[in-house]
Design an enzyme around this catalytic site. Structure first.
Site, PDB file in Angstrom:
ATOM      1  NE  ARG A  16      -2.009   2.380   3.399  1.00  0.00           N
ATOM      2  CZ  ARG A  16      -2.864   2.615   4.431  1.00  0.00           C
ATOM      3  NH1 ARG A  16      -3.828   1.730   4.450  1.00  0.00           N
ATOM      4  NH2 ARG A  16      -2.225   3.012   5.145  1.00  0.00           N
ATOM      5  CB  CYS A  71      -1.621   6.044   2.635  1.00  0.00           C
ATOM      6  SG  CYS A  71      -2.875   7.341   2.874  1.00  0.00           S
TER       7      CYS A  71
END
Length: 129
Positions: A106, A108
């Site tokens: 991931r 962000c």
């Protein structure tokens, strides 16, 4: 262009913009970015950032399912876009509850603004082979 299949489902928001909800290329599904929009109404969901995160992930899950995958279980990479990093921990809690123990890679990032002035958007890549 490579051999690709666009994905179309009523389980995720659609609009007249020039992009697919998702595209399958080989064993990979690339899911377009989704905000917390209810596909039935086309409206941003009411509620806190956790409820909005849940809706975003449900949209992604529905595209992956339509592509022949097993929802969030097959997601291998997510990019999260937040307009306010003060929401980071709360988004993490909702996100973690949806994915469980097998977490995808991931990224962000904080952004200045998202379409429709939503607070969170995500795109994803899933293995559907």
């Amino acid at each position: 262009m490579a051999d690709t299949d666009p994905i179309e489902t009523d389980g995720a928001p659609s609009n007249d913009n020039p992009y697919s909800q998702g595209v399958v290329a080989g064993d990979t599904c690339y899911v377009s970015g989704y905000g917390p929009v209810d596909p039935e109404t086309g409206e941003t969901v009411d509620g806190d950032i956790e409820a909005q995160t849940d809706r975003v992930l449900e949209n992604i899950e529905n595209v992956v399912d339509e592509a022949g995958g097993n929802g969030l279980e097959d997601v291998v990479k997510v990019t999260v876009y937040l307009t306010d990093l003060e929401d980071y921990e709360r988004v993490n809690e909702a996100y973690g509850a949806q994915f469980g123990d097998e977490l995808p890679a991931r990224v962000c990032v904080a952004v200045s603004r998202l379409p429709e002035d939503v607070r969170v958007e995500m795109d994803a890549t899933a293995y559907v082979g």
